[in-house]
Write an enzyme that holds these catalytic residues in place. Structure first.
Site, PDB file in Angstrom:
ATOM      1  N   GLY A  55       0.758  -1.161   0.079  1.00 33.96           N
ATOM      2  CA  GLY A  55       0.126   0.166   0.070  1.00 33.96           C
ATOM      3  C   GLY A  55       0.814   1.322   0.058  1.00 33.96           C
ATOM      4  N   GLU A  56       0.720   1.954   1.077  1.00 31.62           N
ATOM      5  CA  GLU A  56       1.667   3.334   1.098  1.00 31.62           C
ATOM      6  C   GLU A  56       2.105   3.348   2.540  1.00 31.62           C
ATOM      7  OE1 GLU A  56       3.681   6.177   1.247  1.00 31.62           O
ATOM      8  OE2 GLU A  56       2.702   5.862  -0.884  1.00 31.62           O
ATOM      9  N   SER A  57       3.667   3.014   2.497  1.00 34.94           N
ATOM     10  CA  SER A  57       4.262   2.744   3.761  1.00 34.94           C
ATOM     11  C   SER A  57       3.957   3.888   4.787  1.00 34.94           C
ATOM     12  CB  SER A  57       5.557   2.329   3.436  1.00 34.94           C
ATOM     13  OG  SER A  57       6.261   3.433   3.072  1.00 34.94           O
ATOM     14  N   CYS A  87       5.777  -5.441  -0.004  1.00 34.67           N
ATOM     15  CA  CYS A  87       5.984  -4.165  -0.634  1.00 34.67           C
ATOM     16  C   CYS A  87       5.836  -2.908   0.406  1.00 34.67           C
ATOM     17  CB  CYS A  87       5.000  -3.644  -1.748  1.00 34.67           C
ATOM     18  SG  CYS A  87       5.438  -2.560  -2.672  1.00 34.67           S
ATOM     19  N   ARG A 119      13.003   3.271  -1.630  1.00 37.41           N
ATOM     20  CA  ARG A 119      11.508   3.222  -2.121  1.00 37.41           C
ATOM     21  C   ARG A 119      11.453   3.743  -3.470  1.00 37.41           C
ATOM     22  NH1 ARG A 119       8.072   7.152   1.542  1.00 37.41           N
ATOM     23  NH2 ARG A 119       6.290   6.014   0.112  1.00 37.41           N
ATOM     24  N   ILE A 148       4.687  -3.011  -7.968  1.00 37.33           N
ATOM     25  CA  ILE A 148       4.102  -1.754  -8.047  1.00 37.33           C
ATOM     26  C   ILE A 148       4.602  -0.792  -7.283  1.00 37.33           C
ATOM     27  CG2 ILE A 148       1.569  -0.831  -7.909  1.00 37.33           C
ATOM     28  CD1 ILE A 148       0.453  -3.425  -7.679  1.00 37.33           C
ATOM     29  N   ARG A 149       5.123   0.291  -7.976  1.00 34.67           N
ATOM     30  CA  ARG A 149       5.980   1.103  -7.028  1.00 34.67           C
ATOM     31  C   ARG A 149       6.887   0.476  -6.163  1.00 34.67           C
ATOM     32  NH1 ARG A 149       3.488   4.528  -4.060  1.00 34.67           N
ATOM     33  NH2 ARG A 149       1.658   3.429  -4.174  1.00 34.67           N
ATOM     34  N   HIS A 184       4.121  -8.379  -4.758  1.00 30.68           N
ATOM     35  CA  HIS A 184       2.898  -8.487  -3.863  1.00 30.68           C
ATOM     36  C   HIS A 184       2.416 -10.125  -4.469  1.00 30.68           C
ATOM     37  CE1 HIS A 184       1.669  -4.403  -3.329  1.00 30.68           C
ATOM     38  NE2 HIS A 184       2.663  -4.157  -4.061  1.00 30.68           N
ATOM     39  N   GLU A 186       0.244 -11.680  -3.063  1.00 30.79           N
ATOM     40  CA  GLU A 186      -1.246 -11.542  -2.866  1.00 30.79           C
ATOM     41  C   GLU A 186      -1.913 -11.495  -4.053  1.00 30.79           C
ATOM     42  OE1 GLU A 186       0.535  -9.709  -1.585  1.00 30.79           O
ATOM     43  OE2 GLU A 186      -0.174  -7.478  -1.903  1.00 30.79           O
TER      44      GLU A 186
HETATM   45  N1  GLN Z   1       6.253   2.749  -2.912  1.00 31.29           N
HETATM   46  C1  GLN Z   1       5.145   2.289  -1.975  1.00 31.29           C
HETATM   47  C2  GLN Z   1       5.859   2.988  -0.520  1.00 31.29           C
HETATM   48  O1  GLN Z   1       6.698   3.510  -0.511  1.00 31.29           O
HETATM   49  C3  GLN Z   1       4.834   0.978  -1.679  1.00 31.29           C
HETATM   50  C4  GLN Z   1       4.345   0.415  -2.913  1.00 31.29           C
HETATM   51  C5  GLN Z   1       3.279  -0.768  -2.643  1.00 31.29           C
HETATM   52  O2  GLN Z   1       3.369  -1.274  -1.684  1.00 31.29           O
HETATM   53  N2  GLN Z   1       3.088  -1.367  -3.754  1.00 31.29           N
HETATM   54  O3  GLN Z   1       5.008   2.941   0.491  1.00 31.29           O
END
Ligand code: GLN
Length: 205
Positions: A55-57, A87, A119, A148-149, A184, A186
């Protein structure tokens, strides 16, 4: 025999996908137990294992700091509870983080994995990709990684096992009972990583 209680940290990110992957992994393995959607810190003390989703850390870390979950998770890690961080989850588990573009982020961390994370190593959302990777050391010779990112591990201490690399970049690590992946698991049909984790939790239990 008592069943296992595996929590999915449900602050933000792909919580539902982890709940169903974990449930299916337990059913396939014939391992009894429950999958708990962890929304408050009081639920953490009863867990045998925890998955921290992607997600978004910064969001996951900050909200977990404020509601007291980070402290509880740290205590459980110290007592040996297995954790899988995917992630953003791996970012949260680490000791040091910087962002490829903005540099130091000074975000709340669990401060356990002796790694330095970069990141967004592979670029922005539009640079997301899938790739075949291998995690031989944990008995998974091939796995479809969804990035993903995604972050990568740019530095790892001696006690950290490197489980997988892509283009010389480290994308999966294990230190004791703690596993981190840049990708990921999942988001694929392949349950091997969730099964590995569920087995780890059961053995520890
Ligand atoms: N780039 C996101 C972060 O720094 C992580 C991306 C993800 O969990 N898909 O939180």
């Amino acid at each position: 025999m008592k069943g296992v209680n595996i929590g999915i940290l449900a602050v933000q990110g792909d919580v539902a996908e982890n709940i169903s992957a974990t449930r299916m992994a337990m059913d396939d393995l014939g391992i009894e137990g429950v999958v708990t959607e962890v929304k408050n810190p009081e639920q953490i003390s009863d867990l045998d294992g925890l998955i921290i989703p992607g997600g978004e850390s910064i969001v996951i870390g900050t909200l977990s700091l404020v509601n007291g979950s980070l402290k509880k998770i740290k205590e459980k890690i110290a007592s040996g509870m297995p954790v899988l961080g995917t992630c953003a989850g791996m970012i949260l588990l680490s000791k040091k983080v910087k962002d490829r573009v903005v540099g130091e982020t000074e975000q709340p961390l669990l401060d356990y994995l002796d790694i330095k994370i970069e990141r967004n190593t592979f670029g922005r959302q539009k640079n997301s990709f899938e790739a075949d990777i291998s995690l031989e050391k944990i008995g998974i010779p091939s796995f479809r990684g969804v990035f993903i990112r995604a972050p990568s591990v740019v530095d790892a201490g001696k006690n950290v096992e490197i489980l997988s690399k892509i283009d010389e970049k480290i994308v999966a690590v294990k230190q004791g009972n703690i596993i981190g992946t840049s990708f990921h698991p999942e988001l694929t049909e392949d349950l091997s990583i969730h099964k590995y984790f569920v087995n780890l939790v059961q053995k520890k239990n």
